[in-house]
Design an enzyme around this catalytic site. Structure first.
Site, PDB file in Angstrom:
ATOM      1  N   GLY A  12       1.056  41.989  55.653  1.00  0.00           N
ATOM      2  CA  GLY A  12       1.841  42.413  56.375  1.00  0.00           C
ATOM      3  C   GLY A  12       2.684  42.194  57.911  1.00  0.00           C
ATOM      4  N   ASP A  13       3.580  42.536  57.699  1.00  0.00           N
ATOM      5  CA  ASP A  13       5.072  42.053  58.659  1.00  0.00           C
ATOM      6  C   ASP A  13       4.918  39.862  58.061  1.00  0.00           C
ATOM      7  OD1 ASP A  13       4.119  44.362  60.150  1.00  0.00           O
ATOM      8  OD2 ASP A  13       2.451  42.891  60.891  1.00  0.00           O
ATOM      9  N   GLU A  14       5.992  40.192  56.936  1.00  0.00           N
ATOM     10  CA  GLU A  14       5.929  38.672  56.584  1.00  0.00           C
ATOM     11  C   GLU A  14       7.984  38.550  56.686  1.00  0.00           C
ATOM     12  OE1 GLU A  14       4.394  41.029  54.610  1.00  0.00           O
ATOM     13  OE2 GLU A  14       2.499  39.994  53.968  1.00  0.00           O
ATOM     14  N   LYS A  16       9.092  41.823  54.957  1.00  0.00           N
ATOM     15  CA  LYS A  16      10.063  41.802  53.784  1.00  0.00           C
ATOM     16  C   LYS A  16      11.277  42.186  54.059  1.00  0.00           C
ATOM     17  CE  LYS A  16       6.546  44.106  53.449  1.00  0.00           C
ATOM     18  NZ  LYS A  16       5.493  43.331  54.256  1.00  0.00           N
ATOM     19  N   GLY A  40       7.046  48.976  59.176  1.00  0.00           N
ATOM     20  CA  GLY A  40       8.744  48.510  60.140  1.00  0.00           C
ATOM     21  C   GLY A  40       9.149  47.281  59.524  1.00  0.00           C
ATOM     22  N   THR A 237      -4.805  49.355  54.186  1.00  0.00           N
ATOM     23  CA  THR A 237      -4.551  50.436  53.699  1.00  0.00           C
ATOM     24  C   THR A 237      -4.487  51.552  52.842  1.00  0.00           C
ATOM     25  OG1 THR A 237      -2.056  52.031  54.059  1.00  0.00           O
ATOM     26  CG2 THR A 237      -2.081  49.744  53.013  1.00  0.00           C
ATOM     27  N   THR A 298       5.787  48.760  64.133  1.00  0.00           N
ATOM     28  CA  THR A 298       5.454  50.435  64.535  1.00  0.00           C
ATOM     29  C   THR A 298       4.732  51.069  65.400  1.00  0.00           C
ATOM     30  OG1 THR A 298       6.337  49.951  62.045  1.00  0.00           O
ATOM     31  CG2 THR A 298       4.627  51.893  63.368  1.00  0.00           C
ATOM     32  N   THR A 299       4.020  50.029  66.282  1.00  0.00           N
ATOM     33  CA  THR A 299       3.063  50.237  67.014  1.00  0.00           C
ATOM     34  C   THR A 299       3.050  49.543  68.166  1.00  0.00           C
ATOM     35  OG1 THR A 299       1.281  48.802  65.773  1.00  0.00           O
ATOM     36  CG2 THR A 299       1.114  51.015  64.816  1.00  0.00           C
ATOM     37  N   SER A 419      13.427  31.197  54.982  1.00  0.00           N
ATOM     38  CA  SER A 419      14.013  31.817  56.239  1.00  0.00           C
ATOM     39  C   SER A 419      13.278  31.340  57.425  1.00  0.00           C
ATOM     40  CB  SER A 419      13.563  33.336  55.904  1.00  0.00           C
ATOM     41  OG  SER A 419      13.947  34.181  57.449  1.00  0.00           O
ATOM     42  N   GLY A 421      15.135  32.230  60.889  1.00  0.00           N
ATOM     43  CA  GLY A 421      15.581  33.135  61.658  1.00  0.00           C
ATOM     44  C   GLY A 421      15.854  34.522  61.125  1.00  0.00           C
TER      45      GLY A 421
HETATM   46  P1  IMP Z   1      -2.657  52.864  57.382  1.00  0.00           P
HETATM   47  O1  IMP Z   1      -1.693  52.163  56.929  1.00  0.00           O
HETATM   48  O2  IMP Z   1      -1.663  53.027  59.093  1.00  0.00           O
HETATM   49  O3  IMP Z   1      -3.895  53.500  57.711  1.00  0.00           O
HETATM   50  O4  IMP Z   1      -3.555  51.674  58.226  1.00  0.00           O
HETATM   51  C1  IMP Z   1      -4.992  50.822  57.799  1.00  0.00           C
HETATM   52  C2  IMP Z   1      -4.445  49.262  58.044  1.00  0.00           C
HETATM   53  O5  IMP Z   1      -3.025  48.512  57.698  1.00  0.00           O
HETATM   54  C3  IMP Z   1      -4.069  49.012  59.619  1.00  0.00           C
HETATM   55  O6  IMP Z   1      -4.754  47.581  59.828  1.00  0.00           O
HETATM   56  C4  IMP Z   1      -3.218  48.607  59.778  1.00  0.00           C
HETATM   57  O7  IMP Z   1      -2.500  47.974  61.357  1.00  0.00           O
HETATM   58  C5  IMP Z   1      -2.173  48.010  58.665  1.00  0.00           C
HETATM   59  N1  IMP Z   1      -0.940  48.221  58.861  1.00  0.00           N
HETATM   60  C6  IMP Z   1      -0.576  49.574  58.041  1.00  0.00           C
HETATM   61  N2  IMP Z   1       0.690  48.848  57.497  1.00  0.00           N
HETATM   62  C7  IMP Z   1       1.898  47.697  57.798  1.00  0.00           C
HETATM   63  C8  IMP Z   1       2.501  47.322  58.011  1.00  0.00           C
HETATM   64  O8  IMP Z   1       3.103  47.888  57.833  1.00  0.00           O
HETATM   65  N3  IMP Z   1       2.253  45.769  59.196  1.00  0.00           N
HETATM   66  C9  IMP Z   1       1.168  45.487  59.009  1.00  0.00           C
HETATM   67  N4  IMP Z   1       0.165  45.812  59.350  1.00  0.00           N
HETATM   68  C10 IMP Z   1      -0.111  47.147  58.775  1.00  0.00           C
END
Ligand code: IMP
Length: 447
Positions: A12-14, A16, A40, A237, A298-299, A419, A421
């Site tokens: 995640g967070d690449e 996209k 996010g 997830t 997001t968090t 990419s 930047g």
């Molecule tokens: P959940 O999707 O909120 O249930 O989280 C499950 C796992 O997926 C956790 O380790 C989250 O940090 C990770 N996760 C969920 N969505 C993202 C994202 O968009 N980017 C990175 N990690 C994510």
């Protein structure tokens, strides 16, 4: 032309969102196919920056339809706010459709997400998944348990009351008062009335677009290594962020897919718990976190960082059928002494792994990566960026070209975009690989 699936190739967070937004310039429809407010997607426009959690990035372009697809779980309150904020900031330039089949995340799901994490920790300290606490897991569990509330239910008041009553019956462990429930129902009814004009059958829109020959982008959220089955279970997830999942989550048939773009950083990050074989700590870790701005959109959690992991990337490539890579954040590694890349793992029993990581998360946590060190490229300067804009990929530093070719050769998937930047214009297309070129080779600078 056709259906382009954009998939996260790591944890995640690449970026996209950025790549989807870039590709959306030639698209008519952009569909989010899974996940919900756990995503996010940060987009940096001339008018300012925006983080989209539930709305597809397509709505940022006029003439583009954004679709919240059937595979999503959506928080109606958050969605309503996101739409309003985009409208107020005049960034909502396209249009939006929300699938009547998408499921609603309700306040009780968010409470349940917290309850479940507490239970895990109380039962076995260290068992937490580190979810985003957005109610994703419980909402998907109810979807598959057939207790869920779909958007088609949400916009029909009598049906909503009915479905809520059933759903509450399954959750006696999350004691809610009658008064609470009444308040939630009233609030949901108000939000639903505002969202109702967007709610509709979305699959026919996609099928007609395919018949017209329009370009459709399926905007991935989360990533291959967070897939509920193929990721690092249980640290995953609750849906299928793979290319196959994008089809189930949109209602498009597999034969329509023309390209599958894997998005990968030039290094790696992970947020939440779970194995991360190439993690880098200490000064270098702090450097990458700082240079890469590695904090969750997001968090707000700081992301763990590490080196590029070709074992996981080869696995993701085979799992998703990537036709090309978009390689992001190459600027972050500019100016290092060298760039380590994990080319294989050695297990505690001495076995060598190259493209299939252990399915068991504990086993994956105990592999030893074997690194190859590649020459690093210089730092990106305004001058270099100007040359890339003027001359294209040919102007990329030689060491970076070697890195790109190395990734292509090792994974047998060519890198097609780089990419460097966060802004829209900081992306360069390397060209399609020649038909006769070996898999993984790049044609742009050879031409
Ligand atoms: P959940 O999707 O909120 O249930 O989280 C499950 C796992 O997926 C956790 O380790 C989250 O940090 C990770 N996760 C969920 N969505 C993202 C994202 O968009 N980017 C990175 N990690 C994510």
């Amino acid at each position: 032309m056709g259906v382009i699936v954009v998939v996260g190739a790591q944890f995640g967070d690449e970026a996209k969102g950025k790549i989807t937004d870039y590709l959306a310039a030639d698209a008519r429809i952009v569909v989010r196919t899974g996940g919900g407010p756990n995503a996010g997607h940060s987009i940096h426009l001339a008018e300012g920056s925006v983080v989209l959690h539930q709305v597809p990035v397509g709505v940022l372009r006029s003439g583009v339809l954004g679709v919240c697809g059937p595979g999503m779980v959506l928080d109606p309150r958050g969605l309503d706010e996101e739409i309003r904020t985009l409208q107020e900031r005049r960034l909502f330039k396209g249009s939006l459709a929300i699938s009547e089949r998408a499921h609603a995340i309700l306040p009780i799901h968010i409470a349940e997400d917290a309850w479940e994490e507490e239970r895990r920790v109380a039962t076995r300290p260290g068992a937490a998944i580190g979810t985003t606490m957005r109610g994703i897991g419980p909402a998907y569990a109810d979807r598959y348990g057939r207790w869920g509330v779909r958007f088609g239910d949400l916009i029909r008041p009598a049906r909503l009351a009915d479905r809520l009553e059933l759903l509450y019956a399954t959750k006696p462990h999350l004691a809610t008062t009658l008064q609470d429930r009444e308040r939630v129902r009233t609030e949901l009814g108000e939000v639903a009335a505002r969202l109702a004009p967007f709610v509709q059958p979305t699959e026919p829109l996609l099928w007609s677009a395919v018949e017209r020959g329009d370009t459709i982008i399926l905007e991935g959220a989360q990533s291959a290594l967070l897939d509920v089955d193929f990721g690092t279970y249980p640290y995953v997830t609750s849906h299928h962020p793979t290319s196959a999942g994008a089809l189930v989550g949109s209602g498009l048939p597999p034969a329509e897919v023309t390209e599958v773009v894997g998005v990968t950083k030039a290094y790696a990050t992970r947020v939440g718990a779970g194995p991360f074989p190439t993690q880098v700590e200490g000064d270098m870790g702090a450097y990458l976190q700082r240079e890469g701005g590695e904090r969750g959109a997001t968090t707000g959690r700081v992301r763990q960082v590490g080196w590029l992991d070709l074992v996981l990337l080869r696995y993701a490539a085979r799992l998703n059928g990537f036709t090309s890579f978009a390689l992001t954040k190459v600027d972050v590694l500019g100016g290092l002494d060298d760039v380590p890349v994990a080319v294989q793992y050695v297990t505690p029993t001495g076995e060598t792994l190259t493209d299939y990581p252990p399915a068991d998360a504990d086993e994956l946590a105990h592999v030893t990566p074997v690194y190859e060190k590649l020459p690093a490229w210089p730092k990106f300067t305004a001058n270099l960026e100007r040359r890339i804009r003027e001359e294209g990929a040919r102007a990329l530093p030689t060491e970076l070209k070697q890195f790109i070719e190395f990734v292509g050769r090792e994974t047998r998937v060519p890198v097609e975009w780089v990419s460097y930047g966060p802004r829209r214009e900081q992306t360069v297309w390397l060209g399609k690989p020649h038909g006769s070129a070996p898999a993984g080779s790049v044609s742009a600078w050879a031409a």
